[in-house]
Design an enzyme around this catalytic site. Structure first.
Site, PDB file in Angstrom:
ATOM      1  N   SER A  96     -52.092 -39.228  30.991  1.00 44.31           N
ATOM      2  CA  SER A  96     -52.452 -39.517  29.595  1.00 44.31           C
ATOM      3  C   SER A  96     -53.433 -38.483  29.063  1.00 44.31           C
ATOM      4  CB  SER A  96     -53.099 -40.905  29.540  1.00 44.31           C
ATOM      5  OG  SER A  96     -53.762 -41.077  28.309  1.00 44.31           O
ATOM      6  N   TYR A 121     -59.071 -46.944  31.814  1.00 47.56           N
ATOM      7  CA  TYR A 121     -57.673 -46.502  31.738  1.00 47.56           C
ATOM      8  C   TYR A 121     -57.580 -45.022  32.129  1.00 47.56           C
ATOM      9  CZ  TYR A 121     -53.299 -44.937  29.563  1.00 47.56           C
ATOM     10  OH  TYR A 121     -52.075 -44.359  29.332  1.00 47.56           O
TER      11      TYR A 121
HETATM   12  N1  NAD Z   1     -47.232 -44.510  24.536  1.00 49.93           N
HETATM   13  C1  NAD Z   1     -48.219 -43.616  24.588  1.00 49.93           C
HETATM   14  O1  NAD Z   1     -48.712 -43.128  23.552  1.00 49.93           O
HETATM   15  C2  NAD Z   1     -48.758 -43.154  25.924  1.00 49.93           C
HETATM   16  C3  NAD Z   1     -49.780 -42.187  25.912  1.00 49.93           C
HETATM   17  C4  NAD Z   1     -50.289 -41.748  27.125  1.00 49.93           C
HETATM   18  C5  NAD Z   1     -49.776 -42.229  28.316  1.00 49.93           C
HETATM   19  N2  NAD Z   1     -48.785 -43.186  28.305  1.00 49.93           N
HETATM   20  C6  NAD Z   1     -48.284 -43.648  29.594  1.00 49.93           C
HETATM   21  O2  NAD Z   1     -46.867 -43.580  29.565  1.00 49.93           O
HETATM   22  C7  NAD Z   1     -46.307 -44.630  30.359  1.00 49.93           C
HETATM   23  C8  NAD Z   1     -45.341 -45.443  29.551  1.00 49.93           C
HETATM   24  O3  NAD Z   1     -46.040 -45.981  28.434  1.00 49.93           O
HETATM   25  P1  NAD Z   1     -45.336 -46.844  27.312  1.00 49.93           P
HETATM   26  O4  NAD Z   1     -45.944 -46.471  26.021  1.00 49.93           O
HETATM   27  O5  NAD Z   1     -43.861 -46.785  27.478  1.00 49.93           O
HETATM   28  O6  NAD Z   1     -45.904 -48.294  27.705  1.00 49.93           O
HETATM   29  P2  NAD Z   1     -45.150 -49.683  27.865  1.00 49.93           P
HETATM   30  O7  NAD Z   1     -46.223 -50.696  28.120  1.00 49.93           O
HETATM   31  O8  NAD Z   1     -44.219 -49.923  26.734  1.00 49.93           O
HETATM   32  O9  NAD Z   1     -44.290 -49.475  29.182  1.00 49.93           O
HETATM   33  C9  NAD Z   1     -44.775 -49.704  30.478  1.00 49.93           C
HETATM   34  C10 NAD Z   1     -43.810 -50.667  31.158  1.00 49.93           C
HETATM   35  O10 NAD Z   1     -44.243 -50.818  32.506  1.00 49.93           O
HETATM   36  C11 NAD Z   1     -44.141 -52.179  32.862  1.00 49.93           C
HETATM   37  N3  NAD Z   1     -45.142 -52.411  33.908  1.00 49.93           N
HETATM   38  C12 NAD Z   1     -46.490 -52.434  33.784  1.00 49.93           C
HETATM   39  N4  NAD Z   1     -47.074 -52.653  34.971  1.00 49.93           N
HETATM   40  C13 NAD Z   1     -46.064 -52.771  35.873  1.00 49.93           C
HETATM   41  C14 NAD Z   1     -46.001 -53.002  37.261  1.00 49.93           C
HETATM   42  N5  NAD Z   1     -47.121 -53.175  37.983  1.00 49.93           N
HETATM   43  N6  NAD Z   1     -44.798 -53.059  37.860  1.00 49.93           N
HETATM   44  C15 NAD Z   1     -43.666 -52.900  37.159  1.00 49.93           C
HETATM   45  N7  NAD Z   1     -43.642 -52.692  35.830  1.00 49.93           N
HETATM   46  C16 NAD Z   1     -44.832 -52.615  35.197  1.00 49.93           C
HETATM   47  C17 NAD Z   1     -44.403 -52.963  31.597  1.00 49.93           C
HETATM   48  O11 NAD Z   1     -43.783 -54.250  31.633  1.00 49.93           O
HETATM   49  C18 NAD Z   1     -43.805 -52.071  30.531  1.00 49.93           C
HETATM   50  O12 NAD Z   1     -42.482 -52.454  30.209  1.00 49.93           O
HETATM   51  C19 NAD Z   1     -47.513 -45.418  30.892  1.00 49.93           C
HETATM   52  O13 NAD Z   1     -47.818 -44.927  32.182  1.00 49.93           O
HETATM   53  C20 NAD Z   1     -48.614 -45.082  29.923  1.00 49.93           C
HETATM   54  O14 NAD Z   1     -49.880 -45.229  30.534  1.00 49.93           O
HETATM   55  C21 NAD Z   1     -48.269 -43.643  27.127  1.00 49.93           C
END
Ligand code: NAD
Length: 326
Positions: A129, A154
């Protein structure tokens, strides 16, 4: 290629899985469908993925070693890993810190162990991130900048994921690529993020909360560009010269730092309604500005974002209205 995508029912995992399936890859999706935000949205994404014959799904927690080992045993064809499952959200990490250590640290380690046990692993790609840059004021954020002063739990867990991955690349020569995403938005986006929160409040006639009196800038990145970066990275594993660990870290951003209020203005324009603003101070753990230097991923993987917010926001709003029947 057969790819294990974790967080497949999540925002980025869903779009990444769709792109892989469209090009003929097989996807083994894993997600625990937790209720951090409305699981109905996760189920709706999943329903679309399940329409593809190349997709199989396991509801499981990546921190559950036995469950993940059983999935690996059932799918010996897997050669690629994309670990996107995580407890996301800077602000929530102040309230539920243990959810972050479980999914982002323990879960990430379980995933690295799966890759280590797989002699056919070609690449291990995972989400980090932009929050790892903490209160960095040097702009744009470059992958060489200091990232040892996180200002949210985080961010600390995401940095831990990077460090563990580097260690596994060094010890076991597993190619790993960590992706520092910059504020991702687009259709099927997360209900806890700005674009969704703004659109929902405006349509409900409720005020929108603007932190730091609107004096914030974000490198807003459209989901299709993010997916191009994820898949491009999967296709370009770090080379192993036998000396330097095959571990890479990349920024994936739009490489434009936009004023928050310009983003709000576009949402208002697309909805044809003015928002009522409720100004609030800066939130603990939040940063004032993000801006990605993407030269590393451009050089190694040919990444080039193509979607300005003037194109991406209307696409997001069109989906939002359709999904909510507005
Ligand atoms: N969306 C953003 O702007 C952003 C920015 C920086 C980093 N990220 C990272 O990108 C990745 C995806 O983010 P996103 O926006 O799609 O989030 P999201 O919450 O929509 O997707 C994450 C998915 O992982 C699942 N999950 C969480 N913990 C779990 C576990 N222990 N076992 C199995 N499944 C689990 C959740 O149910 C969810 O569906 C994450 O690692 C997040 O930290 C996202």
């Amino acid at each position: 290629m057969s790819v294990l995508v974790t967080g497949a029912a999540g925002f980025i995992g869903f779009h990444t899985s769709l792109r892989l399936l469209a090009r003929g890859d097989k996807v083994v999706g894993v997600d625990n469908l937790n209720p951090y935000y409305d699981p109905a949205l996760k189920q709706a994404r999943l329903a679309q993925l399940q329409a593809h014959p190349g997709f199989s799904f396991h509801q499981a927690d990546i921190g559950d070693r036995a469950a993940m080992a059983a999935i690996a045993d059932a799918h010996p064809e897997i050669t690629g890993y994309i670990n996107l499952a995580a407890q996301a959200g800077v602000r929530h990490s102040l309230k539920a810190p243990h959810d972050y250590s479980h999914s982002n640290v323990e879960g990430h380690l379980v995933m690295l162990e799966l890759a280590r046990a797989n002699a056919n692993c070609r690449n291990f790609v995972y989400a980090s991130s932009s929050s790892v840059y903490g209160a960095n004021t040097k702009l744009p954020f470059a992958v060489e900048d200091r990232v040892d002063q996180p200002i949210s739990l985080y961010a600390a867990t995401k940095r831990a994921g990077e460090l563990m991955s580097h260690c596994y690349s060094h010890l076991y020569r597993i190619p790993t690529s960590g992706l520092r995403f910059f504020t991702v938005y687009g259709p099927w986006g997360r209900p806890d993020m700005a674009a969704y929160l703004f659109a929902k409040a405006i349509l409900e006639g409720k005020p929108i909360t603007i932190f730091n009196n609107g004096d914030m800038r974000r490198d807003f990145t459209y989901i299709d560009d993010i997916v191009s970066g994820v898949v491009g990275t999967l296709d370009h594993p770090a080379a192993d010269d036998g000396v330097t660990p095959p571990a890479k870290i990349y920024n994936i951003g739009n490489t434009r730092s936009e004023k928050l209020m310009d983003f709000v203005g576009l949402v208002e324009q697309c909805l044809g309604r003015k928002a009522e603003y409720q100004f609030a101070p800066m939130q603990a753990g939040d940063v004032k500005e993000t801006y990605a230097d993407i030269s590393a991923i451009q050089r190694d993987c040919g990444f080039a974002p193509t979607t300005p917010i003037s194109e991406g926001v209307p696409k997001f709003i069109a989906w939002f209205k359709q999904y909510h029947g507005v």
